[in-house]
Design a protein around this motif. Structure first.
Motif, short mmCIF file in Angstrom:
data_model
loop_
_atom_site.label_atom_id
_atom_site.label_comp_id
_atom_site.label_asym_id
_atom_site.label_seq_id
_atom_site.Cartn_x
_atom_site.Cartn_y
_atom_site.Cartn_z
N LEU A 50 9.75 4.90 0.75
CA LEU A 50 8.75 5.94 0.97
C LEU A 50 7.83 6.08 -0.24
N PHE A 51 8.40 6.16 -1.43
CA PHE A 51 7.56 6.34 -2.62
C PHE A 51 6.80 5.06 -2.96
N LEU B 275 3.87 5.28 -0.62
CA LEU B 275 2.90 6.31 -1.04
C LEU B 275 2.14 5.83 -2.28
N ASN B 276 2.85 5.20 -3.20
CA ASN B 276 2.18 4.73 -4.43
C ASN B 276 1.16 3.64 -4.11
N LEU C 18 -1.83 5.31 -2.62
CA LEU C 18 -2.64 5.99 -3.64
C LEU C 18 -3.51 4.99 -4.38
N ILE D 268 3.04 9.61 7.49
CA ILE D 268 2.81 9.19 6.10
C ILE D 268 1.35 9.49 5.71
N ASP D 269 0.44 9.23 6.63
CA ASP D 269 -0.96 9.50 6.33
C ASP D 269 -1.21 10.99 6.10
N VAL E 139 0.99 13.10 4.96
CA VAL E 139 1.56 13.41 3.64
C VAL E 139 0.58 12.99 2.56
N LEU E 140 0.01 11.80 2.73
CA LEU E 140 -0.94 11.30 1.73
C LEU E 140 -2.12 12.26 1.58
N VAL F 84 -1.11 15.13 -0.43
CA VAL F 84 -0.98 14.74 -1.84
C VAL F 84 -2.37 14.72 -2.48
N PHE G 244 5.16 7.98 -8.96
CA PHE G 244 4.31 8.76 -8.04
C PHE G 244 3.68 9.95 -8.77
#
Ligand SMILES: Nc1nc2c(c(=O)[nH]1)N[C@H]1C(S)=C(S)[C@@H](COP(=O)(O)OP(=O)(O)OC[C@H]3O[C@@H](n4cnc5c(=O)[nH]c(N)nc54)[C@H](O)[C@@H]3O)O[C@H]1N2
Ligand SMILES: Nc1nc2c(c(=O)[nH]1)N[C@H]1C(S)=C(S)[C@@H](COP(=O)(O)OP(=O)(O)OC[C@H]3O[C@@H](n4cnc5c(=O)[nH]c(N)nc54)[C@H](O)[C@@H]3O)O[C@H]1N2
Ligand code: SF4
Ligand SMILES: [Mo]
Length: 774
Positions: A305-306, A309-310, A313, A363-364, A366-367, A370, A400
């Motif tokens: 997951l991270f 996400l990374n 980003l 996920i999108d 969550v992004l 963030v 992250f």
């Protein structure tokens, strides 16, 4: 066989029986706390002790002039309510304040072998230990022994060891700072760093990862940061049960406009909605929705997951350069960014997504959250640390946070949510098998000796050493080593091989029935008991999960006149064992705990003027250097790391099993057979499995199965007779309670680097025994 009623003060309490499984299942709850929590707390408290004593405990718990809750390490706010505790805190304190007593008559009546057939629940329910007891070689029963004789016996055994490394000193995080400091001093003066502790099985992965990446193995945030955050991730933890007042803090975050993302394989009640019993809206209203997004992740999927996400980003930054990453922070305070970014771009996004088991759309979302948040905190507990890849997972969540400068400023940072009330303090005091040289040097200077420098045994290595006959004296303080540790059959055999086992405890547990050739039970004061020494009434100190150091003052009449404090036991044992070899003022330490704090102020960094500063109500906070952008890493910066992608894939027909806590237990000790938030009542030998998996495995709901773990040593590890319960776990995964399932965790199945048993990632199969009797 049943104990006769004279042996305890029952105060009108129910007869204690070994529990019989009477499983009843109701739908999992979608909210935590509220009025039922208050009722449950009172119910348990009054089953243990009188209304008067219950009132006394509840008036003093977590008050500046009272005692620290012996439950979890969640901090108290600066401005305290008159009732600054939760349902479970009330249960923990009254489990300790119980009026039930374990006496010499009790031990005369029950052989060690018989006690060993009793459940963990039953052992705990017998009440407080009242006098020192010994089981001699070949004896069937424990018998009373004088304190002096008992301590001489231990001193003799320690003195004849061919090397002090054949002894080990285990502690749980319930031990206070003063006693912890003396215990490690004693061990090191004796000549060993063998200080295994519960942290080895708990947040060791956090310590390893944080030490390496930010230079300090502790969380960086305060309660104020929690309130101020824009976005908080709550990962791999069940706060409704294990850190209940964290929900009040998150409620405040939400009122301030912050958002919460929960990442967990299970839809835990407290993560969904919280009814604060201290607020009118929590009593009559619907409470506060806690999680704005719930990521029902596959077990072990957090690293993926991270990483995902990374990567996203970095890609967002590519699309809009200068808007996503905090380049100023990265340049000023970090190293390794380029190598990390190159590596992060190589992660296979589809593979990572599959490992999380989540939807791309989620996920999108969550992004987006963030990207919209300036201040982000990541909180986590055992769902991350007790996996093989726990350390890289935590390193990746640090990556992250670093990408957007979420460290060292208000409302942002890392929050490893600690378990036992003083587990963080014990480490600060030197309870660690590998304390840094700087600490050892300071200790040596203060007491004029040279502490050993070879690293000692951690919990897993302690078991190996006892198993292999390389260690023979085990001293345990404030825990239940035999039930806390993995591979129960191996561990039990290892302890039985010892020449001497000593347990300094408040209550009866399995570590008293699974013991060495000679075994001693040394009963001690609990947090809530008054501690009077030669110079008068003493207090002790603890450090919470957010580095606040404060005093704790026992208020109750001790459970028995024969109890000694942990400090007194350690001082007397050390004086006898070490004789006049060192100029350590054990007598003075025992008489006046302020003298211990004076020594601590000269040895432990950050504790200058300890006695003066602890006198302030509420104590003081140890500064975390990260918050001044001081990184005690070799490069002097926070470090980006490159972590290999991995995921946990069970072979066909198998499941990934996690072992966790029910709502009604304190670690190895069940208080009742219920787990009401998950809808499980009357039984603990249950295994929660996704209904689709049940269908695929040809199992029926409530069917009886053995859980068998699969490990490459080919040894069969079996936890017999569990009921399967259909439950919304992610496909391919299951959950069951600890410590009943510890037998399934192979000793060698540990997290890379931290050596923490992989209690949340055990590959198992379910062997059907009989169709359900419904
Ligand atoms: N009442 C009570 N309070 C306690 C304790 C207690 O026994 N009883 N114990 C204390 C101690 S020592 C500790 S360490 C803490 C423990 O506090 P927690 O860490 O909350 O304890 P566990 O019950 O082990 O729960 C682990 C959580 O992690 C989730 N999880 C499991 N695997 C994964 C995974 O791969 N990924 C993610 N994201 N989540 C996962 C589980 O579903 C579960 O919600 O609580 C402390 N407080
Ligand atoms: N499978 C599996 N195994 C696990 C875990 C898991 O999630 N799954 N979690 C791990 C974790 S996070 C932890 S922290 C460990 C916990 O392991 P431990 O800390 O070793 O176990 P506890 O159950 O907290 O210990 C309870 C005993 O402590 C004693 N005690 C209580 N209060 C006091 C006191 O004030 N003074 C003294 N001297 N004694 C006292 C009582 O006699 C009581 O019986 O277990 C670990 N094991
Ligand atoms: S949140 Fe933790 S420390 Fe606070 S009262 Fe509850 S159990 Fe005790
Ligand atoms: Mo823990």
């Amino acid at each position: 066989m049943r104990r006769h009623p004279e042996s305890i003060d029952r105060s009108g309490m129910d007869t204690i029986e070994d529990p019989v499984d009477e499983l009843k299942v109701t739908p999992p709850k979608t909210w935590a706390a509220g009025v039922p929590a208050v009722a449950h707390a009172m119910g348990y408290s009054l089953s243990q002790t009188s209304p008067r004593r219950t009132l006394l405990t509840l008036l003093n718990i977590n008050q500046t002039k009272g005692f620290d809750c012996p439950g979890c390490a969640w901090p108290e706010p600066d401005h305290r309510h008159a009732t600054e505790y939760c349902e479970n805190g009330a249960k923990h304190i009254n489990d300790e304040a119980t009026s039930r007593r374990v006496t010499r008559e009790f031990f005369a009546e029950h052989s060690v072998a018989e006690l060993d057939t009793r459940s963990d629940y039953w052992l705990n329910q017998q009440g407080r230990l009242t006098e020192p007891m010994i089981k001699r070689p070949g004896a069937t029963h424990y018998e009373p022994i004088d304190w002096d004789v008992a301590l001489d016996l231990i001193a003799d055994e320690l003195s004849v060891l061919d090397t002090p490394d054949r002894a080990m000193f285990y502690t749980s995080g319930r031990l206070n700072n003063e006693a912890a400091f003396l215990l490690q001093l004693f061990a090191r003066a004796l000549g060993t760093n063998n200080l295994p502790d519960c942290s080895n099985m708990c947040h060791e992965s956090s310590g390893s990862a944080l030490q390496e990446t930010i230079g300090v193995g502790k969380g960086s945030v305060s309660l104020e940061d929690i309130y101020q955050a824009d976005l908080i991730f709550v990962i791999g933890q069940n706060p409704g049960t294990n850190h209940p007042r964290m929900l009040s803090a998150l409620e405040r975050t939400k009122r301030n406009g912050g958002r919460v993302i929960a990442v967990n394989p299970l839809p835990e009640a407290g993560l969904i909605r919280f009814k604060n019993p201290q607020q009118p809206s929590g009593v009559i209203g619907r409470g506060t929705a806690i999680a704005d997004e719930f990521l029902q992740i596959r077990p072990g999927g957090d690293l993926a997951l991270f990483q995902l996400l990374n990567q996203l980003l970095l890609e967002a930054e590519d699309r809009a350069p200068g808007t996503v990453l905090d380049h100023e922070f990265i340049a000023a305070h970090t190293s390794g960014f380029e190598a990390f970014a190159t590596h992060a771009r190589t992660i296979d996004g589809a593979e990572a997504l599959a490992a999380t088991g989540l939807d791309r759309a989620l996920i999108d979302r969550v992004l987006e959250r963030v990207l919209a948040s300036r201040r982000i905190i990541v909180c986590w507990a055992m769902g991350l640390t007790q996996h093989k890849h726990g350390v890289p997972t935590i390193r990746e969540l640090v990556n992250f946070l670093l990408l957007r400068g979420n460290l060292g400023r208000p409302g942002a940072g890392v929050c490893s949510v600690r378990g036992h009330s003083n587990v963080q303090g014990d480490r600060t005091m030197g309870i660690w098998e590998q304390m840094p040289q700087e600490f050892l040097d300071a200790l040596g200077r203060e007491f004029d000796f040279t502490p050993p420098t070879t690293h000692g045994l951690d919990s897993v290595n302690a078991i190996r050493a006892m198993r292999d006959g390389q260690a023979s004296v085990f001293v345990g303080v404030a825990g239940n080593f035999v039930r806390a540790t993995p591979d129960s059959a191996v561990t039990e055999a290892a302890l039985r091989r010892c020449r001497l086992t000593v347990q300094i405890s408040t209550k009866l547990n399995r570590s008293h029935t699974v013991c060495g050739e000679t075994a001693l039970i040394l009963p001690t004061l609990g947090r809530s008991d008054k501690d009077i020494q030669a110079t008068g009434l003493q207090f002790v100190t603890v450090e919470d999960s957010m580095s606040q150091i404060h005093a704790s003052r026992g208020r109750l009449t001790p459970a028995s006149p024969h109890l000694l404090s942990e400090v007194a036991i350690i001082c007397r044992l050390a004086a006898r064992t070490l004789g006049d070899r060192f100029s350590i003022p054990w007598k003075e330490f025992e008489a006046d705990y302020a003298a211990i704090r004076d020594s601590i102020s000269r040895v432990v960094r950050g504790f200058d003027d300890f006695n003066e500063r602890i006198a302030v109500p509420g104590g003081f906070r140890l500064p975390n250097p990260v918050n001044a952008h001081l990184y005690q890493t070799p490069s002097g910066t926070a470090v980006f790391t490159c972590n290999q992608f991995t995921s946990l894939e069970p072979p066909p027909g198998h499941l990934v099993l996690q072992s966790l806590r029910s709502h009604d237990q304190w670690n190895t000790i069940p208080y009742a057979m219920d787990d009401r938030y998950r809808g499980i009542h009357g039984a603990r030998r249950v295994v929660l499995v996704n209904p689709d998996d049940l269908a695929q495995l040809g199992l029926l709901d409530r069917q009886l199965v053995d859980i068998v773990s699969v490990w490459h040593d080919g040894i069969e590890r079996r936890a017999p007779e569990f009921r399967v319960v259909g439950y919304p776990t992610p496909p391919g995964s299951a959950a069951a309670y600890y410590p009943e399932t510890n037998v399934l965790v192979p000793l060698d199945s540990v997290a890379d680097i931290s050596n923490t048993p992989t209690s949340k990632g055990v590959i198992v199969r379910l062997e059907p025994l009989a169709p359900p009797d419904r």
